[in-house]
Design an enzyme around this catalytic site. Structure first.
Site, mmCIF file in Angstrom:
data_model
loop_
_atom_site.group_PDB
_atom_site.id
_atom_site.type_symbol
_atom_site.label_atom_id
_atom_site.label_comp_id
_atom_site.label_asym_id
_atom_site.label_seq_id
_atom_site.Cartn_x
_atom_site.Cartn_y
_atom_site.Cartn_z
ATOM 1 N N ASP A 79 -37.743 -6.614 58.759
ATOM 2 C CA ASP A 79 -36.886 -5.801 59.099
ATOM 3 C C ASP A 79 -37.589 -4.383 60.147
ATOM 4 O O ASP A 79 -36.639 -3.931 61.278
ATOM 5 C CB ASP A 79 -36.222 -4.769 57.984
ATOM 6 C CG ASP A 79 -35.292 -6.000 57.035
ATOM 7 O OD1 ASP A 79 -35.219 -7.142 57.742
ATOM 8 O OD2 ASP A 79 -34.875 -5.396 56.119
ATOM 9 N N ALA A 80 -38.637 -3.940 59.628
ATOM 10 C CA ALA A 80 -39.143 -2.721 60.465
ATOM 11 C C ALA A 80 -39.382 -3.477 62.138
ATOM 12 O O ALA A 80 -39.454 -2.378 62.848
ATOM 13 C CB ALA A 80 -40.513 -2.462 59.969
ATOM 14 N N GLU A 81 -39.655 -4.523 62.173
ATOM 15 C CA GLU A 81 -40.135 -4.952 63.520
ATOM 16 C C GLU A 81 -38.709 -5.053 64.159
ATOM 17 O O GLU A 81 -38.557 -4.636 65.562
ATOM 18 C CB GLU A 81 -40.636 -6.462 63.552
ATOM 19 C CG GLU A 81 -40.925 -7.140 64.878
ATOM 20 C CD GLU A 81 -41.911 -6.393 65.744
ATOM 21 O OE1 GLU A 81 -42.679 -5.263 65.235
ATOM 22 O OE2 GLU A 81 -41.724 -6.544 66.979
ATOM 23 N N GLU A 114 -11.077 -25.761 53.804
ATOM 24 C CA GLU A 114 -11.681 -24.909 53.785
ATOM 25 C C GLU A 114 -11.341 -23.715 52.691
ATOM 26 O O GLU A 114 -10.117 -23.715 52.467
ATOM 27 C CB GLU A 114 -12.028 -24.164 55.051
ATOM 28 C CG GLU A 114 -10.398 -23.420 55.761
ATOM 29 C CD GLU A 114 -10.424 -23.505 57.102
ATOM 30 O OE1 GLU A 114 -10.536 -24.443 57.786
ATOM 31 O OE2 GLU A 114 -10.469 -22.099 57.548
ATOM 32 N N LYS A 136 -9.732 -20.442 51.234
ATOM 33 C CA LYS A 136 -9.028 -19.210 51.927
ATOM 34 C C LYS A 136 -9.411 -18.075 51.724
ATOM 35 O O LYS A 136 -9.215 -17.316 50.618
ATOM 36 C CB LYS A 136 -7.524 -19.729 51.383
ATOM 37 C CG LYS A 136 -6.468 -18.604 52.045
ATOM 38 C CD LYS A 136 -5.166 -18.976 51.463
ATOM 39 C CE LYS A 136 -3.852 -17.971 52.263
ATOM 40 N NZ LYS A 136 -4.302 -16.679 52.270
ATOM 41 N N ARG A 168 -4.052 -10.072 63.898
ATOM 42 C CA ARG A 168 -2.963 -10.740 63.676
ATOM 43 C C ARG A 168 -1.557 -10.042 63.964
ATOM 44 O O ARG A 168 -0.517 -10.380 64.694
ATOM 45 C CB ARG A 168 -2.876 -11.624 62.438
ATOM 46 C CG ARG A 168 -1.695 -12.548 62.141
ATOM 47 C CD ARG A 168 -1.550 -13.368 61.020
ATOM 48 N NE ARG A 168 -0.432 -14.163 61.033
ATOM 49 C CZ ARG A 168 0.658 -13.863 60.744
ATOM 50 N NH1 ARG A 168 1.037 -12.641 60.288
ATOM 51 N NH2 ARG A 168 1.628 -14.775 60.478
ATOM 52 N N GLU A 188 -11.500 -15.130 59.910
ATOM 53 C CA GLU A 188 -11.230 -14.072 59.049
ATOM 54 C C GLU A 188 -12.339 -13.089 58.927
ATOM 55 O O GLU A 188 -13.541 -13.620 58.843
ATOM 56 C CB GLU A 188 -11.073 -14.737 57.685
ATOM 57 C CG GLU A 188 -10.231 -14.089 56.701
ATOM 58 C CD GLU A 188 -8.710 -14.233 56.756
ATOM 59 O OE1 GLU A 188 -8.287 -14.823 57.672
ATOM 60 O OE2 GLU A 188 -8.223 -13.659 55.804
ATOM 61 N N CYS A 231 26.842 -5.119 44.710
ATOM 62 C CA CYS A 231 27.754 -4.129 44.812
ATOM 63 C C CYS A 231 28.836 -4.447 45.896
ATOM 64 O O CYS A 231 28.685 -5.081 46.685
ATOM 65 C CB CYS A 231 27.116 -2.955 45.381
ATOM 66 S SG CYS A 231 28.188 -1.516 45.888
#
Length: 676
Positions: A38-40, A119, A121, A142, A179, A432
């Site tokens: 990560d440092a690099e 797949e 959802k 969307r 997604e 009603c």
């Protein structure tokens, strides 16, 4: 000369850093297989930021530095989807899934089988990513399926979404749909940080993802642990993609777009059921929240043959998992009056956390449902979020019923206007009889009348309607058009500018279409599709209002119930008064444009395919023009194709059309034909 060489050298440094950061970012965020510490990575990013700060003229929209966020927006702009982003129909058991396959086979008129692409959802937000020449140029939500919001600045901060496609050979324009979601681990960490700071925690990962995408400040969105999986494509220009749903996703993966590792190609509906059961068993161990699986016909040409209904494709369905359930107390029942006068009992519950949200209300639907459940005030009930969305009481724990439990008594007069309540024979719902005299019906009828899909009156939201009715400033739809800016300014939060904008919007809405007008009247069971069918069939409002039941039943999508609702509506004098008053205040629409009887359209019945990139027309305009000329526009070339319209960079469809000796036009030929 030296300055030019230095500029070239800096550009090369920037290009190298951007390429390396994009590569290592993909290894880390998409493949979960980092190659460097990560440092690099951080060191290279700081080097890039420093160079771009020194040379802002060399900034690039696809630079990894753009993921940190930019200047806050004042608001989101609207984006009209070139192709609608439709929703899915649902199945809740194996029988409904088998019925889905039977509908497919019946429509295809085949005794064979259909292969599927399945797949998980994901419980997130559907977004559209538009790439032009491989560069991400726009991202949109969307929205309502036709229009969404421009969320590009926020989406650029999502590390798993490539700002520039990898490899080569991608389409000139490519719309990727998928997604955006928040993984469980990231959600837990986000809430832990919020609670530590004394902030409110998010209820569930979906809400957290939605809130992140709607941040006006993209720097905040950049701190949120969002991710993305593609599930389909929309607009494709410049080349043809694979003819398999699954293989298309594999193509996208090859260009660096994340694909859910759980997606499978399956041969039979029994394989699909086994997949659903397997995913369900592993649901809790997945890194993200899901609420079912999505099943799609794998062959793209078969998808096109099956087509769409009003809001969903016929070739796909969401098979939902059983909703989560909890027990709670039913403390009271209140009765609400809807737009059509339907009186609905609403259970007031002891608040309970179920399916990711706190639930305190649940509909009891009608008297028949109350009797079926045998539910009483004071009961312990089992609450479920049907489809993980709508709270529903599914049963009563009778062993816990207290001695002082009370029966649920339905009112004989309206709880809002005290008009009589009637229950029509054969209907479960009590209504009603007050009509527009009833404030509740008046409010809901007016809200429907001004809604986006009806008259589409901007600035006339629910709170405005409620105030207008409560203050007795408006009692009928026509009364809205008699308002002046001066009168409207008495409403809360309504200054002179807002008032004038509302009055102008009402004036503009007088010019509408016949389908919108019919829909705006709020006739029971008459939705957008039915309103359009009525308008196209009868062509005038007068013909619709005068139609007999037999004439109505000829209209597509109109059955016994809808026909009776139409007859009952237009036979009521006060309803016709509403219609006539609206015409009197200036509501109007253009005549329905239909070809003369017996006149044959130039391309009547011809099967036409569009391919390649068009320069004079948009793809949607070209398609609309062909349809207006009588053509049936499809997406794939076959022996049934009569004509191929080929734009620039036409690919395999052009080759196939040449092999089949199909007539081929260029774009100019189409334009000339349209202008004949």
């Amino acid at each position: 000369m030296i300055g030019s060489e230095m500029s070239t050298d800096i550009q090369q440094q920037l290009d190298t850093l951007r390429e390396q950061l994009a590569y290592h970012g993909h290894r880390y965020y998409v493949e979960d297989n980092p190659e460097i510490p990560d440092a690099e990575y951080d060191r290279m990013m700081q080097q890039l930021l420093a160079l771009e700060a020194e040379h802002p003229e060399l900034m690039s929209v696809d630079s990894p530095s753009q993921r940190v966020g930019g200047t806050p927006l004042d608001s989101f702009t609207q984006v009209k989807h070139e192709l609608p982003m439709l929703s899915l129909d649902n199945a809740f058991n194996d029988e409904e899934l088998n019925a889905f396959e039977k509908r497919l086979l019946d429509r295809l008129i085949t005794a064979g089988h259909v292969s599927y692409c399945c797949e998980p959802k994901l419980d997130g937000l559907a977004v559209s990513l538009m790439y032009e020449n491989g560069v991400l140029v726009q991202a949109a939500s969307r929205g309502d399926g036709a229009t969404g919001e421009n969320i590009t600045t926020n989406v650029r901060t999502i590390r798993s979404i490539p700002l520039k496609l990898q490899g080569e050979g991608w389409p000139v324009r490519l719309e990727v749909r998928g997604e955006v979601f928040m993984p469980k681990k990231g959600f837990d960490e986000l809430n832990a940080r919020a609670l530590k700071k004394g902030d409110k925690a998010f209820a569930n990962p979906r809400n957290a993802a939605a809130g992140s995408l709607r941040q006006l400040d993209s720097k905040i969105a950049a701190t949120r642990p969002l991710s993305f999986y593609a599930y389909s494509v929309g607009v494709v220009e410049g080349m043809d993609l694979a003819e398999s749903q699954y293989e298309r996703l594999v193509q996208l993966k090859g260009w660096g777009i994340p694909m859910c590792p759980e997606i499978r190609q399956l041969k039979t509906i029994n394989d699909v059921i086994a997949y659903y059961q397997d995913i369900g068993e592993r649901r809790q161990s997945l890194a993200y929240e899901i609420d079912g699986v999505v099943i799609k016909v794998d062959d793209v040409e078969t998808q096109e043959q099956l087509g769409f209904v009003a809001r969903a494709p016929r070739w796909a369905i969401a098979y939902k998992f059983p909703a989560q359930e909890e027990m709670t107390l039913l403390n009271n029942v209140e009765f609400q009056v809807g737009r059509t006068g339907a009186i609905t009992p609403v259970a007031k519950l002891e608040p309970i956390f179920v399916g990711g949200v706190t639930v305190s209300n649940a509909t009891l639907h009608n008297a028949d449902e109350v009797a079926r459940l045998g539910v009483m005030i004071g009961d312990t009930v089992i609450i479920r979020r049907a489809g993980d969305v709508i709270p529903q009481i599914v049963s009563v724990v009778e062993s816990r019923r207290p001695d002082n439990a009370q029966a649920i008594t339905f009112p004989i007069t309206c709880p809002v206007c005290e008009s009589n309540v009637e229950r029509v024979e054969g209907e479960a719902v009590a209504r009603c009889t007050g009509g527009l005299f009833c404030q509740a019906q008046r409010k809901e009828a007016l809200k429907h009348f001004v809604s986006r899909k009806a008259l589409d009156v901007d600035g006339c939201g629910e709170k405005v309607i409620e105030q207008l009715v409560d203050r007795e400033m408006v009692t009928t739809p026509a009364g809205l058009f008699k308002l002046s800016a001066g009168i409207v300014t008495v409403l809360d939060r309504m200054g002179p500018k807002s008032a004038q904008k509302l009055v102008d919007s009402l004036a503009n809405s007088k010019e509408t279409t016949l389908p919108r007008f019919i829909y705006s009247l709020g006739i029971r069971e008459v939705g957008e599709a039915t309103a359009a069918n009525l308008a196209n069939h009868f062509e005038t409002l007068e013909a619709i209002t005068a139609a007999s039941k037999e004439q109505l039943l000829v209209v597509p999508d109109v059955g016994e119930v809808v026909a009776n609702n139409l007859l009952n509506f237009f036979r009521e004098a006060h309803n016709m008064d509403v219609v006539e008053d609206l015409i009197a205040v200036g509501i109007h629409w253009p005549a329905i444009d239909k070809p003369e009887e017996g006149v044959e359209l130039p391309l009547d019945g011809k099967v036409v395919v569009l391919t390649g990139s068009l320069s004079q027309l948009t793809r949607s305009d070209a398609k609309a023009a062909l349809q207006a000329l009588g053509a049936k526009v499809t997406g794939s070339v076959s022996s049934k194709t009569d004509l191929l319209v080929a734009g620039e960079a036409a690919g395999s469809k052009l080759t196939k059309a040449q092999e089949l000796d199909i007539e081929i036009w260029d774009e100019q030929a189409l334009v000339d034909f349209m202008n004949r």
